[in-house]
Structure formats: structure tokens, C-alpha cells
Motif scaffolding. Structure first.
Motif, PDB file in Angstrom:
ATOM      1  N   ARG A   1       0.850  -1.192   0.000  1.00 17.77           N
ATOM      2  CA  ARG A   1       0.000   0.000   0.000  1.00 17.77           C
ATOM      3  C   ARG A   1       0.884   1.239   0.000  1.00 17.77           C
ATOM      4  NH1 ARG A   1      -2.669  -0.132   6.050  1.00 17.77           N
ATOM      5  NH2 ARG A   1      -0.743  -0.296   7.260  1.00 17.77           N
TER       6      ARG A   1
ATOM      7  N   TYR B   1       2.685   4.398   1.260  1.00 14.10           N
ATOM      8  CA  TYR B   1       3.254   4.663   2.580  1.00 14.10           C
ATOM      9  C   TYR B   1       2.720   5.991   3.110  1.00 14.10           C
ATOM     10  CZ  TYR B   1       6.718   5.443   6.218  1.00 14.10           C
ATOM     11  OH  TYR B   1       7.333   5.685   7.418  1.00 14.10           O
ATOM     12  N   GLY B   2       2.122   5.944   4.282  1.00 10.98           N
ATOM     13  CA  GLY B   2       1.603   7.164   4.895  1.00 10.98           C
ATOM     14  C   GLY B   2       0.219   7.518   4.372  1.00 10.98           C
TER      15      GLY B   2
ATOM     16  N   GLU C   1       9.496   4.202  -4.117  1.00 17.10           N
ATOM     17  CA  GLU C   1       9.789   4.579  -2.733  1.00 17.10           C
ATOM     18  C   GLU C   1       8.546   4.964  -1.938  1.00 17.10           C
ATOM     19  OE1 GLU C   1      13.374   4.700  -5.104  1.00 17.10           O
ATOM     20  OE2 GLU C   1      11.407   5.655  -5.388  1.00 17.10           O
ATOM     21  N   SER C   2       7.425   5.154  -2.623  1.00 17.74           N
ATOM     22  CA  SER C   2       6.193   5.574  -1.938  1.00 17.74           C
ATOM     23  C   SER C   2       5.351   4.410  -1.445  1.00 17.74           C
ATOM     24  CB  SER C   2       5.348   6.447  -2.886  1.00 17.74           C
ATOM     25  OG  SER C   2       6.013   7.649  -3.199  1.00 17.74           O
ATOM     26  N   TRP C   3       5.837   3.168  -1.633  1.00 14.54           N
ATOM     27  CA  TRP C   3       5.034   2.000  -1.279  1.00 14.54           C
ATOM     28  C   TRP C   3       5.674   1.228  -0.137  1.00 14.54           C
ATOM     29  CZ3 TRP C   3       0.334   0.858  -3.561  1.00 14.54           C
ATOM     30  CH2 TRP C   3      -0.022   1.706  -4.618  1.00 14.54           C
ATOM     31  N   GLU C   4       4.833   0.579   0.653  1.00 15.44           N
ATOM     32  CA  GLU C   4       5.303  -0.268   1.735  1.00 15.44           C
ATOM     33  C   GLU C   4       4.554  -1.599   1.695  1.00 15.44           C
ATOM     34  OE1 GLU C   4       4.402   1.177   5.625  1.00 15.44           O
ATOM     35  OE2 GLU C   4       2.281   1.571   5.177  1.00 15.44           O
TER      36      GLU C   4
ATOM     37  N   LEU D   1      11.097  -3.620  -1.928  1.00 20.63           N
ATOM     38  CA  LEU D   1      10.556  -4.158  -0.684  1.00 20.63           C
ATOM     39  C   LEU D   1      10.980  -5.600  -0.427  1.00 20.63           C
ATOM     40  CD1 LEU D   1       6.963  -2.680  -1.035  1.00 20.63           C
ATOM     41  CD2 LEU D   1       8.743  -1.928   0.555  1.00 20.63           C
TER      42      LEU D   1
ATOM     43  N   THR E   1      -2.866   0.169  10.858  1.00 17.48           N
ATOM     44  CA  THR E   1      -1.563  -0.352  11.280  1.00 17.48           C
ATOM     45  C   THR E   1      -1.689  -1.852  11.512  1.00 17.48           C
ATOM     46  OG1 THR E   1      -2.028   0.072  13.625  1.00 17.48           O
ATOM     47  CG2 THR E   1      -0.927   1.826  12.381  1.00 17.48           C
TER      48      THR E   1
END
Length: 222
Positions: free
Chosen positions: A17, A19-20, A103-106, A142, A210
Motif C-alpha cells: 500500500r 506509505y503514509g 519509494e512511496s510503497w510499503e 521491498l 496499522t
């Protein structure tokens, strides 16, 4: 139930998803532009409009996941119509570039452990995603790619879920029969299309803000 030989996963909100929060992304996009700090209340209003409109039938009918160019056009227009340009000129394009950046995904905390467990049990793994940009750089970053045998993305094939051909393409690439394949996703309107392809489907509820995604439940089915 047949013994499973492979598992297919949706990507967004299933394995990974953004990140943030959306508001945080808007502030980051403005910073990348060199714009003045954004008004938090205005950012909240704009992002709420994005969320309210992005999942409507009207937006989904625009074919945003059928090609890279169409994806950029539709999402940038959506950000613009939601009021991004009122916050800062050029913000719509900057926000788009940020959301498609690896870089925007986690990954969810239980994503990698689940993929490792499936590999250890000898199952093949595929990702089937409606997307207009390449997810593989994010998966590489990741650490997910070593545990995924194939990735089928709609923009590369010009067809989206719930079309059965999407799921069957992944099965062909994994060299596994549909009836021995489990599809895991979060959208009953799209991911359940795997049933028409002859697969079993496991649907996840909306993710919590979370904590783990609940992917460990899949292992009890294997």
C-alpha cells in the motif's frame, strides 16, 4: 477442495500500500515542487474529494488501468478536479509522480513472511493487479520479488479484472491448473472474477491503519 499448487495475490491493499496518508503525500509533493507549505485544512478537503471520486463507476469506466498513458491522464485529471492546483500550481502532476514512485510503497508486516512460507511449502506465487504503472520496482525495493514467480499487470495486457483471462494468464505462466490455484484479494467486484476462471478465492476485509494484513490465514488453507 483440491490441493493448491499456486497462490495468486492482488497487489494494492493486499500485499502493498502507499506509505503514509494521502495528506502526507500531498505535502511531500508540494515540497518536491518547492511550493510554500500547504494549508492542512485545504489538503484534507482535497484528499477527501480524491477518495470520494476515485472509486466511482464513472472514474473506473475511464480505463485508467489499461495503459500507462491513460493511467497518468486519468489520475492527473482527477487530482486537478479535486482541487490540487488550487493548493499549488503543478501539484497534480507532482502528486502523480510521487504515487507511482517505488519509494512511496510499503509492504504489510505479514506480506514477506507469508510469501516466504508459501515458497518453503513449494507453492508457486503470482501477482495479478489492475494497474497503469509497473509495480515491479516497488516489489524489488521491498524484497518481495524473489518470492514471486510471475506478475500480471493490466496495462501490459489491455484487460482488467474481473475478466477470467487475467487470472488464466497467470496460471499459464505458473504452469498450474486453475482449480489448483487460490486467488487472494480485497475487492469482491474484481478479485472474485477468479471464480469464473475455476479458482478458489479468499477475500480480505478492508486493511487496518496499522498492523498485519491477515495474510497468515492463507497458510491454514494450504
Amino acid at each position: 477442495m483440491s490441493e493448491f499448487e499456486a497462490v495468486l495475490f492482488d497487489a494494492g491493499d493486499t500485499l502493498i500500500r502507499l506509505y503514509g496518508t494521502g495528506e502526507k503525500l500531498l505535502h511531500q509533493a508540494a515540497e518536491a515542487l518547492g511550493a510554500d507549505p500547504l494549508d492542512p485544512a485545504g489538503v484534507q478537503r482535497v484528499w477527501r474529494r480524491v477518495l470520494d471520486r476515485s472509486g466511482t463507476a464513472e472514474e473506473l469506466a475511464k480505463g485508467r488501468d489499461l495503459s500507462k498513458d491513460r493511467h497518468r491522464e486519468v489520475w492527473t485529471d482527477l487530482y486537478r478536479s479535486a482541487g490540487c492546483e488550487d493548493l499549488a500550481p503543478g501539484l497534480s502532476g507532482a502528486l502523480y509522480e510521487l504515487t507511482v514512485s517505488a519509494e512511496s510503497w510499503e509492504a504489510f508486516p505479514d506480506t514477506l513472511p507469508t510469501l516466504k512460507a508459501l515458497r518453503d511449502r513449494g507453492l508457486r506465487v503470482g501477482v495479478v493487479s489492475d494497474t497503469g504503472f509497473d509495480l515491479r520496482p516497488a516489489m524489488d525495493l521491498l524484497g518481495l520479488s524473489p518470492f514471486v514467480n510471475t506478475v500480471v499487470m493490466s496495462f501490459e495486457y489491455g484487460v482488467c479484472k474481473p475478466a477470467a483471462t487475467v487470472f488464466l494468464t497467470a496460471c499459464d505462466q505458473l504452469r498450474v491448473e486453475p482449480e489448483r490455484t487460490l486467488m487472494v484479494g480485497d475487492n469482491p467486484l474484481t478479485d472474485s472474477g477468479a471464480v469464473a476462471a475455476g479458482m478458489y478465492v479468499f477475500l480480505l476485509p478492508r486493511p487496518a491503519r496499522t498492523g498485519p494484513r491477515g495474510l497468515g490465514h492463507i497458510l491454514s488453507l494450504i
